[in-house]
Design a protein around this motif. Structure first.
Motif, PDB file in Angstrom:
ATOM      1  N   ASP A 129       0.863  -1.187   0.000  1.00 15.93           N
ATOM      2  CA  ASP A 129       0.000   0.000   0.000  1.00 15.93           C
ATOM      3  C   ASP A 129       0.895   1.231   0.000  1.00 15.93           C
ATOM      4  OD1 ASP A 129       0.834   0.394   2.754  1.00 15.93           O
ATOM      5  OD2 ASP A 129      -0.680  -1.080   3.332  1.00 15.93           O
ATOM      6  N   ALA A 130       0.286   2.391   0.176  1.00 14.96           N
ATOM      7  CA  ALA A 130       1.042   3.647   0.109  1.00 14.96           C
ATOM      8  C   ALA A 130       1.552   4.106   1.467  1.00 14.96           C
ATOM      9  CB  ALA A 130       0.175   4.733  -0.516  1.00 14.96           C
ATOM     10  N   SER A 131       1.481   3.272   2.478  1.00 14.11           N
ATOM     11  CA  SER A 131       1.918   3.676   3.820  1.00 14.11           C
ATOM     12  C   SER A 131       3.429   3.879   3.851  1.00 14.11           C
ATOM     13  CB  SER A 131       1.528   2.611   4.836  1.00 14.11           C
ATOM     14  OG  SER A 131       2.281   1.428   4.639  1.00 14.11           O
ATOM     15  N   PRO A 132       3.913   4.715   4.765  1.00 13.98           N
ATOM     16  CA  PRO A 132       5.368   4.903   4.888  1.00 13.98           C
ATOM     17  C   PRO A 132       6.099   3.600   5.158  1.00 13.98           C
ATOM     18  CG  PRO A 132       4.189   6.621   6.092  1.00 13.98           C
ATOM     19  CD  PRO A 132       3.162   5.618   5.657  1.00 13.98           C
ATOM     20  N   GLU A 133       5.484   2.708   5.919  1.00 14.51           N
ATOM     21  CA  GLU A 133       6.128   1.435   6.230  1.00 14.51           C
ATOM     22  C   GLU A 133       6.316   0.590   4.961  1.00 14.51           C
ATOM     23  OE1 GLU A 133       4.253   3.196   9.697  1.00 14.51           O
ATOM     24  OE2 GLU A 133       3.414   2.594   7.754  1.00 14.51           O
ATOM     25  N   SER A 134       5.298   0.579   4.113  1.00 14.77           N
ATOM     26  CA  SER A 134       5.372  -0.227   2.892  1.00 14.77           C
ATOM     27  C   SER A 134       6.337   0.368   1.882  1.00 14.77           C
ATOM     28  CB  SER A 134       3.982  -0.373   2.274  1.00 14.77           C
ATOM     29  OG  SER A 134       3.134  -1.123   3.110  1.00 14.77           O
ATOM     30  N   THR A 135       6.311   1.687   1.707  1.00 17.70           N
ATOM     31  CA  THR A 135       7.228   2.296   0.746  1.00 17.70           C
ATOM     32  C   THR A 135       8.675   2.197   1.227  1.00 17.70           C
ATOM     33  OG1 THR A 135       6.768   4.478   1.712  1.00 17.70           O
ATOM     34  CG2 THR A 135       5.518   3.847  -0.243  1.00 17.70           C
ATOM     35  N   ALA A 136       8.878   2.243   2.547  1.00 13.95           N
ATOM     36  CA  ALA A 136      10.231   2.047   3.075  1.00 13.95           C
ATOM     37  C   ALA A 136      10.699   0.612   2.810  1.00 13.95           C
ATOM     38  CB  ALA A 136      10.265   2.360   4.571  1.00 13.95           C
ATOM     39  N   ALA A 137       9.786  -0.348   2.956  1.00 12.94           N
ATOM     40  CA  ALA A 137      10.132  -1.746   2.680  1.00 12.94           C
ATOM     41  C   ALA A 137      10.450  -1.939   1.203  1.00 12.94           C
ATOM     42  CB  ALA A 137       8.992  -2.662   3.107  1.00 12.94           C
ATOM     43  N   LEU A 138       9.731  -1.223   0.330  1.00 16.05           N
ATOM     44  CA  LEU A 138      10.007  -1.292  -1.107  1.00 16.05           C
ATOM     45  C   LEU A 138      11.398  -0.745  -1.401  1.00 16.05           C
ATOM     46  CD1 LEU A 138       8.813  -2.011  -3.887  1.00 16.05           C
ATOM     47  CD2 LEU A 138       7.910   0.312  -4.014  1.00 16.05           C
ATOM     48  N   ALA A 139      11.751   0.346  -0.726  1.00 19.42           N
ATOM     49  CA  ALA A 139      13.068   0.940  -0.920  1.00 19.42           C
ATOM     50  C   ALA A 139      14.169  -0.005  -0.466  1.00 19.42           C
ATOM     51  CB  ALA A 139      13.167   2.261  -0.167  1.00 19.42           C
ATOM     52  N   ALA A 140      13.864  -0.837   0.528  1.00 19.83           N
ATOM     53  CA  ALA A 140      14.870  -1.748   1.080  1.00 19.83           C
ATOM     54  C   ALA A 140      15.105  -2.966   0.197  1.00 19.83           C
ATOM     55  CB  ALA A 140      14.443  -2.197   2.477  1.00 19.83           C
ATOM     56  N   LEU A 141      14.209  -3.227  -0.745  1.00 22.09           N
ATOM     57  CA  LEU A 141      14.413  -4.342  -1.662  1.00 22.09           C
ATOM     58  C   LEU A 141      15.551  -4.010  -2.625  1.00 22.09           C
ATOM     59  CD1 LEU A 141      10.737  -5.292  -2.588  1.00 22.09           C
ATOM     60  CD2 LEU A 141      12.271  -6.491  -1.024  1.00 22.09           C
ATOM     61  N   ASN A 142      16.200  -5.027  -3.094  1.00 24.27           N
ATOM     62  CA  ASN A 142      17.323  -4.833  -3.985  1.00 24.27           C
ATOM     63  C   ASN A 142      16.879  -4.201  -5.302  1.00 24.27           C
ATOM     64  OD1 ASN A 142      19.822  -5.108  -5.349  1.00 24.27           O
ATOM     65  ND2 ASN A 142      19.131  -7.057  -6.218  1.00 24.27           N
ATOM     66  N   ILE A 143      17.378  -3.001  -5.617  1.00 25.18           N
ATOM     67  CA  ILE A 143      17.181  -2.414  -6.936  1.00 25.18           C
ATOM     68  C   ILE A 143      18.383  -2.844  -7.763  1.00 25.18           C
ATOM     69  CG2 ILE A 143      16.946  -0.313  -8.294  1.00 25.18           C
ATOM     70  CD1 ILE A 143      15.550   1.011  -6.003  1.00 25.18           C
ATOM     71  N   SER A 144      18.166  -3.815  -8.619  1.00 20.84           N
ATOM     72  CA  SER A 144      19.261  -4.432  -9.364  1.00 20.84           C
ATOM     73  C   SER A 144      19.821  -3.471 -10.404  1.00 20.84           C
ATOM     74  CB  SER A 144      18.763  -5.704 -10.037  1.00 20.84           C
ATOM     75  OG  SER A 144      17.831  -5.379 -11.049  1.00 20.84           O
TER      76      SER A 144
END
Length: 228
Positions: free
Chosen positions: A44-59
């Motif tokens: 979702d658009a929550s800060p927690e979710s977007t932070a988790a997305l940022a933590a995923l490997n951007i290859s």
């Protein structure tokens, strides 16, 4: 209860259903294994979710987001490219079309499939993209000259993707013929077929409409790079 149609967020829908075995991340954000695809999504658009997305490997190939509505970008990410696309869906095929001789493609064809996709750029295609679904192709004297297959798979829907023809063999109807076969197989399984195409490519959209696809929704395709 979900508040969105699964096709509004196809990446999230795929990675939380039929393609969950290929997902990296957790309940807040998921991405495909980069060897298969660059697509990712936050829950979702929550800060927690977007932070988790940022933590995923951007290859090295980046991270791709496909969403029908507004999307919250992960903090620190840099937009490499962004485009408006349309999502098209087919619940049936229009009559007609030419028949072509084709064959199934598999591991033995992986290098040729990657080479053809790299040359023609039908969309992001990597080392293991051919394993996302079934692919078929046309060969001439043992040379792969056209192919089409499946990419994202979610409950009730399978995406038609990887459709391409070598430049020396275009204009012969190969792409449309292979798409018709792939789509027919998806429909025969009781699913609907869907695909994505750049909104500016009016001729391509018109071609897909002749097969039976209809525009369902605009979607935004965003490719991100990591910070720095």
């Amino acid at each position: 209860m979900s508040l969105f149609h699964p096709l509004d967020r196809p990446v999230w829908s795929a990675l939380t259903s039929r393609q969950a075995p290929l997902a990296l991340g957790d309940a807040r954000a998921l991405r495909f294994d980069p060897a298969y695809a660059l697509f990712a999504a936050a829950a979702d658009a929550s800060p927690e979710s977007t932070a988790a997305l940022a933590a995923l490997n951007i290859s090295a190939n980046g991270m791709g987001l496909v969403e029908a509505g507004d999307m919250a970008l992960p903090p620190g990410a840099v937009v490499r490219a962004q485009a408006t696309c349309v999502q098209m869906v087919a619940g049936s095929l229009n009559a007609g079309g030419k028949a072509v001789a084709f064959e199934p493609l598999g591991e033995a064809d992986a290098a040729d499939m990657l080479a053809l996709a790299t040359l023609t750029v039908p969309g992001p295609f990597f080392e293991k993209t051919h394993r996302l679904g079934d692919f078929i192709g046309i060969k001439q004297d043992g040379r792969l000259i056209a192919m089409a297959g499946e990419r994202m798979r979610l409950d009730g829907f399978t995406e038609v993707s990887g459709v391409c023809t070598h430049p020396d063999f275009r204009g012969r109807g190969y792409a449309g013929a292979l798409m018709r076969v792939v789509t027919a197989r998806i429909l025969a399984q009781g699913e609907q077929a869907f695909l994505h195409v750049y909104a500016a490519h009016a001729a391509t959209i018109a071609l897909y409409e002749t097969l039976g696809f209809r525009v369902r929704s605009p979607v935004t395709y965003t490719v991100l790079d990591g910070p720095g």
